[in-house]
Design a protein around this motif. Structure first.
Motif, PDB file in Angstrom:
ATOM      1  N   CYS A  65       0.856  -1.181   0.000  1.00 39.44           N
ATOM      2  CA  CYS A  65       0.000   0.000   0.000  1.00 39.44           C
ATOM      3  C   CYS A  65       0.900   1.242   0.000  1.00 39.44           C
ATOM      4  CB  CYS A  65      -0.900  -0.003   1.229  1.00 39.44           C
ATOM      5  SG  CYS A  65      -2.062   1.383   1.279  1.00 39.44           S
ATOM      6  N   MET A  66       0.846   2.036  -1.070  1.00 41.87           N
ATOM      7  CA  MET A  66       1.740   3.186  -1.236  1.00 41.87           C
ATOM      8  C   MET A  66       0.969   4.317  -1.905  1.00 41.87           C
ATOM      9  SD  MET A  66       4.913   1.061  -2.848  1.00 41.87           S
ATOM     10  CE  MET A  66       5.152  -0.652  -2.397  1.00 41.87           C
ATOM     11  N   ALA A  67       0.960   5.482  -1.241  1.00 43.43           N
ATOM     12  CA  ALA A  67       0.157   6.610  -1.730  1.00 43.43           C
ATOM     13  C   ALA A  67       0.982   7.764  -2.260  1.00 43.43           C
ATOM     14  CB  ALA A  67      -0.743   7.119  -0.596  1.00 43.43           C
ATOM     15  N   ASP A  68       2.294   7.800  -1.967  1.00 44.72           N
ATOM     16  CA  ASP A  68       3.076   8.974  -2.338  1.00 44.72           C
ATOM     17  C   ASP A  68       4.551   8.618  -2.387  1.00 44.72           C
ATOM     18  OD1 ASP A  68       4.232   9.182   0.349  1.00 44.72           O
ATOM     19  OD2 ASP A  68       2.292   9.981   0.982  1.00 44.72           O
ATOM     20  N   TYR A  69       5.366   9.621  -2.737  1.00 43.46           N
ATOM     21  CA  TYR A  69       6.822   9.472  -2.765  1.00 43.46           C
ATOM     22  C   TYR A  69       7.467  10.631  -2.013  1.00 43.46           C
ATOM     23  CZ  TYR A  69       5.870   6.323  -6.709  1.00 43.46           C
ATOM     24  OH  TYR A  69       5.401   5.316  -7.513  1.00 43.46           O
ATOM     25  N   SER A  99      -6.021   4.147  -5.421  1.00 45.69           N
ATOM     26  CA  SER A  99      -5.379   2.880  -5.802  1.00 45.69           C
ATOM     27  C   SER A  99      -4.244   2.488  -4.881  1.00 45.69           C
ATOM     28  CB  SER A  99      -4.847   2.979  -7.232  1.00 45.69           C
ATOM     29  OG  SER A  99      -3.879   4.013  -7.339  1.00 45.69           O
ATOM     30  N   TYR A 100      -3.598   3.445  -4.236  1.00 48.74           N
ATOM     31  CA  TYR A 100      -2.468   3.172  -3.332  1.00 48.74           C
ATOM     32  C   TYR A 100      -1.442   2.266  -4.020  1.00 48.74           C
ATOM     33  CZ  TYR A 100      -5.491   5.258   0.135  1.00 48.74           C
ATOM     34  OH  TYR A 100      -6.290   6.129   0.829  1.00 48.74           O
ATOM     35  N   SER A 101      -1.096   2.651  -5.236  1.00 45.96           N
ATOM     36  CA  SER A 101      -0.246   1.790  -6.067  1.00 45.96           C
ATOM     37  C   SER A 101       0.963   2.545  -6.611  1.00 45.96           C
ATOM     38  CB  SER A 101      -1.070   1.224  -7.229  1.00 45.96           C
ATOM     39  OG  SER A 101      -1.657   2.280  -7.986  1.00 45.96           O
ATOM     40  N   MET A 102       1.490   3.482  -5.816  1.00 42.29           N
ATOM     41  CA  MET A 102       2.663   4.243  -6.253  1.00 42.29           C
ATOM     42  C   MET A 102       3.901   3.410  -5.929  1.00 42.29           C
ATOM     43  SD  MET A 102       0.986   6.915  -7.320  1.00 42.29           S
ATOM     44  CE  MET A 102       1.869   8.449  -7.455  1.00 42.29           C
ATOM     45  N   TRP A 103       4.217   2.469  -6.824  1.00 40.04           N
ATOM     46  CA  TRP A 103       5.274   1.498  -6.580  1.00 40.04           C
ATOM     47  C   TRP A 103       6.642   2.064  -6.978  1.00 40.04           C
ATOM     48  CZ3 TRP A 103       3.304  -4.168  -7.759  1.00 40.04           C
ATOM     49  CH2 TRP A 103       2.205  -4.441  -6.931  1.00 40.04           C
ATOM     50  N   ALA A 104       7.621   1.206  -7.182  1.00 44.05           N
ATOM     51  CA  ALA A 104       9.031   1.596  -7.316  1.00 44.05           C
ATOM     52  C   ALA A 104       9.271   2.636  -8.412  1.00 44.05           C
ATOM     53  CB  ALA A 104       9.865   0.356  -7.606  1.00 44.05           C
ATOM     54  N   PRO A 105       9.947   3.765  -8.080  1.00 47.27           N
ATOM     55  CA  PRO A 105      10.194   4.839  -9.037  1.00 47.27           C
ATOM     56  C   PRO A 105      11.661   4.927  -9.476  1.00 47.27           C
ATOM     57  CG  PRO A 105      10.379   5.739  -6.859  1.00 47.27           C
ATOM     58  CD  PRO A 105      10.212   4.222  -6.698  1.00 47.27           C
ATOM     59  N   ASP A 106      11.940   5.919 -10.315  1.00 46.31           N
ATOM     60  CA  ASP A 106      13.305   6.284 -10.705  1.00 46.31           C
ATOM     61  C   ASP A 106      13.327   7.778 -11.007  1.00 46.31           C
ATOM     62  OD1 ASP A 106      15.966   6.148 -11.349  1.00 46.31           O
ATOM     63  OD2 ASP A 106      15.698   5.100 -13.256  1.00 46.31           O
ATOM     64  N   CYS A 107      14.529   8.350 -11.027  1.00 50.22           N
ATOM     65  CA  CYS A 107      14.684   9.765 -11.373  1.00 50.22           C
ATOM     66  C   CYS A 107      16.009   9.948 -12.094  1.00 50.22           C
ATOM     67  CB  CYS A 107      14.646  10.629 -10.121  1.00 50.22           C
ATOM     68  SG  CYS A 107      14.622  12.406 -10.456  1.00 50.22           S
ATOM     69  N   VAL A 108      15.999  10.706 -13.210  1.00 50.36           N
ATOM     70  CA  VAL A 108      17.222  10.989 -13.951  1.00 50.36           C
ATOM     71  C   VAL A 108      17.230  12.458 -14.362  1.00 50.36           C
ATOM     72  CG1 VAL A 108      17.467   8.633 -14.820  1.00 50.36           C
ATOM     73  CG2 VAL A 108      16.201  10.335 -16.173  1.00 50.36           C
ATOM     74  N   TYR A 109      18.419  12.913 -14.760  1.00 49.35           N
ATOM     75  CA  TYR A 109      18.596  14.307 -15.172  1.00 49.35           C
ATOM     76  C   TYR A 109      19.025  14.339 -16.630  1.00 49.35           C
ATOM     77  CZ  TYR A 109      20.758  18.913 -15.632  1.00 49.35           C
ATOM     78  OH  TYR A 109      21.106  20.170 -16.059  1.00 49.35           O
ATOM     79  N   LYS A 110      18.382  15.237 -17.396  1.00 45.14           N
ATOM     80  CA  LYS A 110      18.796  15.440 -18.778  1.00 45.14           C
ATOM     81  C   LYS A 110      18.288  16.796 -19.255  1.00 45.14           C
ATOM     82  CE  LYS A 110      18.991  13.239 -23.337  1.00 45.14           C
ATOM     83  NZ  LYS A 110      18.577  12.083 -24.160  1.00 45.14           N
ATOM     84  N   ASN A 111      19.138  17.491 -19.980  1.00 55.04           N
ATOM     85  CA  ASN A 111      18.768  18.757 -20.640  1.00 55.04           C
ATOM     86  C   ASN A 111      18.188  19.771 -19.659  1.00 55.04           C
ATOM     87  OD1 ASN A 111      19.572  17.590 -23.062  1.00 55.04           O
ATOM     88  ND2 ASN A 111      17.497  16.901 -23.590  1.00 55.04           N
TER      89      ASN A 111
END
Length: 847
Positions: A65-69, A99-111
């Motif tokens: 159960c995941m609602a945010d990051y 939905s409480y479905s904010m599962w595994a994320p990623d973050c990258v930098y470009k431009n």
């Protein structure tokens, strides 16, 4: 050395494990953090995990159960800053909000942009997951989510690789392990998805891809038997095919079903970030992020990583060291348990039950200055003895701690014996006899390393120094009474509804004292006192029209006649903050709308345009408070007006739509304090240019450490206690200024110096008297800064304050006002009673 400090300190819950940033696993101690994706941006490590929570809906009670990051950052992998929520299911247009479905994320930098990729369940009839993108110009946000998910990507666990040639690739799991090229805009596919080839059979998810020495590493959680390992394959192309190489981390020995990870290089060392259910052993859907070092073989393959409790990083000996996060442990005689089974985020304890048993904790930095004392938070039903050693269970003994019979937690201290260790050593705590539970161990004074705005807890250093709570309460009450009601009081009531605080020696009423009195009143829950003072200020001091509208005349006679029309900015600073606290404590419907009054000052002071040379309260170019917002004082600032945590209070509760600006002001104020304090003495001038340099004026006030300057040590202590956003510098500052004053004689340091510590050529007078003194006000603030200090002599400053009296000096000079108020503030700080007052539903405690 004051040996009273070395006695047993009975302080109840003095130092809960969850309060302190540590170099130990798990790395986040106040919330669940699963699926940790780590990225390095601008030389700092950023962590983007998912956020497990107890489910508010029945259908997910036994599931993820995941609602945010949230996003976290660190520059040493030891201290992690939570930058707060960056995305929630309620602010993404395409995500089903329940939905409480904010599962595994990623973050990258470009431009020039940061792209945050995350999966969730979409609105409408469509089943399964999609992957969306949010964009920002900062790694900590704010992030703006795109209105739609990425077309052609259906699944979970996004990972993005930006190759050396600038081409970006996105990978995910769902219907297989998939990957595709991204367009240069980073939000659309540039190729059809392809399935990754060369991976083993069995359930796989959570791909994380990185490149090293020309090889592409495709890593993933893999269920080989019943629970997930972390495995990997290698290839010569970003979309495969790959050759399976093996397992990076074996299955969880405690049965945690999932693992999820990222691998990143930082300062020449590779690290594996992963998760485990440390804080939720009975329910493996609540996970916590960990870090361990990762190494490669000569052929580029990855050496298997054995998970540790110790984690990574070098621990400071002058911090609380939780030895239950050990690097090794004796085969018998020590057990690790939760401190509080009902609140596992309180952390763990080491229970020693057999003589000769030990716990080893590696990589502790004792620094270049010898430690003098060791302390441990302990509990023992029958007493015992702990030996503290370095470099192994048979290494050099540096102290023996005698633990008395105590059924409640206590802090017990002992002197270091022989030559103290220097530099980095392994620390060992061993039981000589008895049975002892240990929460933490640390050396010298041990300032807390998390602010009360995060923890809700306040340090009681008088208790640490050996005074009973009854003594502390009585002393604080007596000092408050002496200032407000005693024969030398400075508080005077006028009629049925007003009152003022007078600077007796100068025969006037100042915004400084009035706003101080309001802050004290709201801290002590004295609503009548607060309201009386505010009504007097509103009637006699605050301008209601003209160029100065909203500002306060800084000095009046006791009948309300103004001695000066101009404001002094510290008054406004305290008025605003104390009014916000009054709003939080008493509400706004009891006759005074405190919040509206605070906003009125903020709005009118910050909308000044310089017309008739009336400036904003905060200089807009430097984001620093003015000395006085007029044609003269607007050109420079006063170090003693700098209270960065006040701006954080404004950002949190003023509700004036300037939150981001106030946080920028807090940051600028802390940077300014670095510049205006002397690097050796820690002393600062009364006034300075905005860049921290001396004004270079010929007047007696300005370039020397004099009366205004006394407040700076206590102000920095307040910022440390409430925010701790600049902890490393503030701890060094506290040691530095106490070192200087101690070198002058703890009973003899005077109240005026040049900032380099030399004697002033001209002595500023006060109350018609011209003399250097060992002034009570500076005794008070130099003790208050002990909240930041790591040297145990800080307790000597505390004892000196405790034993100080408030009476005339030998030349007859007596300052009931300034000395009295600073003394009261210092006692409030050191007893844990100078607090961030939150709205009534929140609570705080002093420990």
């Amino acid at each position: 050395m004051n040996h009273r400090f070395l006695t047993i300190i009975s302080t109840g819950a003095l130092g809960l494990a969850s309060m302190f940033a540590t170099a130990q696993n798990p790395i986040v101690r106040d919330q669940f953090t699963a699926d940790p994706t780590a990225r390095v941006f601008n030389g700092k490590m950023y962590l983007y995990p998912s956020h497990d929570i107890p489910s508010p809906i029945e259908s997910l009670k036994e599931w993820f159960c995941m609602a945010d990051y949230h996003v976290f950052s660190s520059d040493n992998l030891v201290d992690w800053t939570d930058h707060g929520m960056i995305i929630t299911q309620n602010n993404v247009p395409w995500v089903r909000p329940d939905s409480y479905s904010m599962w595994a994320p990623d973050c990258v930098y470009k431009n020039g942009e940061y792209f945050f990729y995350f999966p969730s369940a979409p609105k409408g009839e469509r089943r399964g997951f999609q992957i969306g993108v949010a964009r920002s110009t900062s790694p900590t946000g704010p992030f703006m989510p795109m209105r739609e998910a990425i077309k052609g990507v259906n699944g979970i666990d996004p990972c993005v690789l930006i190759d050396d040639d600038g081409q970006s690739y996105i990978y995910w799991s769902g219907g297989g392990m998939m990957g595709a090229k991204l367009k240069d805009n980073m939000v659309e596919l540039a190729s059809d998805p392809v399935r990754m080839e060369g991976l083993p059979d069995g359930f796989k998810e959570g791909p994380f891809i990185f490149k090293r020495n020309g090889k592409y590493y495709y890593t993933f959680p893999w269920v080989r038997k019943e629970t997930e390992t972390l495995a990997y394959a290698m290839g010569d192309n970003p979309l495969g095919p790959f050759e399976f190489k093996g397992v990076i981390m074996e299955e969880s020995p405690t049965g945690c079903w999932t693992n999820h990870h990222s691998i990143v290089e930082y300062n020449g060392q590779w690290y594996l970030f992963y998760h485990h259910n440390d804080y939720s052993p009975e329910f493996d859907k609540n996970r916590s992020a960990r870090i361990d070092s990762l190494e490669f073989n000569a052929d580029g393959t990855i050496r298997p990583v054995v998970p540790t409790l110790r984690g990574v990083g070098i621990s400071d000996a002058r911090r609380h060291i939780e030895i239950d996060r050990y690097s090794s442990i004796s085969p018998k005689g020590v057990k690790i348990d939760f401190l509080n089974p009902d609140n596992k985020f309180d952390g763990w304890k080491s229970s020693f039950s057999k003589g000769g048993s030990w716990v080893r904790y590696n990589k502790v930095n004792f620094g270049e200055k010898p430690v003098k004392t060791v302390s441990a938070r302990v509990k023992s039903p029958a007493g015992g003895t702990l030996n503290v050693l370095v470099d192994g269970p048979k290494g050099k003994k540096v102290a023996s701690i005698k633990v008395p019979k105590c059924n409640d937690w206590r802090v017990v201290s002992a002197d270091i014996v022989g030559d103290a260790p220097l530099g980095v050593h392994d620390l060992v705590v061993a039981l000589q006899n008895g049975r002892v539970d240990v929460d933490w161990v640390g050396f010298d004074a041990l300032p807390w390393t998390a602010g009360a705005m995060t923890t809700g807890r306040y340090r009681n250093m008088f208790a640490e120094a050996g005074y009973s709570q009854a003594e502390i309460d009585a002393k604080l009450a007596a000092i408050y009474d002496s200032v407000f009601h005693g024969p030398n009081k400075v508080y005077f009531e006028v009629g049925d509804s007003m009152a003022y605080i007078s600077d007796i020696k100068n025969h006037d009423v100042r915004t400084e004292g009035m706003s101080y009195g309001m802050m004290i009143a709201v801290q002590f829950d004295k609503k009548d006192v607060f309201d009386r003072l505010w009504r007097w200020c509103r009637k006699y001091m605050q301008h209601s029209s003209g160029d100065m509208d909203g500002y306060f005349a800084w000095s009046c006679k006791t009948d309300g006649t103004r001695n000066s029309q101009g404001p002094a900015s510290d008054g406004e600073l305290y008025y605003i903050t104390s009014l916000i606290f009054a709003s939080n404590r008493w509400g706004n419907d009891t006759g005074i709308n405190y919040l509206a009054e605070a906003r009125n000052i903020l709005d009118k002071s910050m909308l000044k345009t310089g017309h008739n040379r009336v400036a904003p309260l905060i200089d807009v170019n430097h984001k620093l408070i003015t000395f006085t917002p007029d044609r003269w004082g607007g050109r420079y600032t006063d170090p003693s007006y700098h209270l960065p945590a006040f701006y954080e209070v404004w950002a949190k509760w003023a509700g004036d739509n300037r939150s981001e600006y106030w946080l920028e002001c807090a940051k600028a104020s802390r940077e300014y304090l670095h510049k205006c304090t002397h690097p050796v003495t820690g002393l600062n001038p009364d006034y300075s240019n905005y860049d921290g340099t001396l004004l270079g004026r010929n007047g007696i006030f300005g370039d020397a450490f004099r009366f205004d300057s006394w407040r700076v040590p206590m102000n920095i202590a307040l910022d440390y206690s409430w925010s701790c956003a600049d902890g490393d510098w503030q701890r060094a500052y506290g040691n530095r200024i106490q070192d200087f004053l101690y070198s002058q004689g703890i009973d003899d340091f005077v109240d005026q110096y040049n900032v380099d510590g030399s004697t002033v050529e001209r002595i500023a007078s006060a109350g018609g008297k011209t003399k250097l003194r060992h002034s009570l006000g500076l005794v008070a603030t130099s003790a208050a800064v002990s909240l930041t200090c790591t040297d145990p002599k800080c307790y000597e400053f505390i004892h000196k304050l405790w034993n100080s009296g408030h009476q005339p000096y030998d030349d007859g000079y007596f300052d009931a006002y300034y000395d009295g108020l600073l003394r009261l503030f210092a006692f409030m700080h050191l007893s844990g009673n100078y607090r961030v007052i939150c709205p009534a539903e929140n609570s705080s405690e002093s420990i």
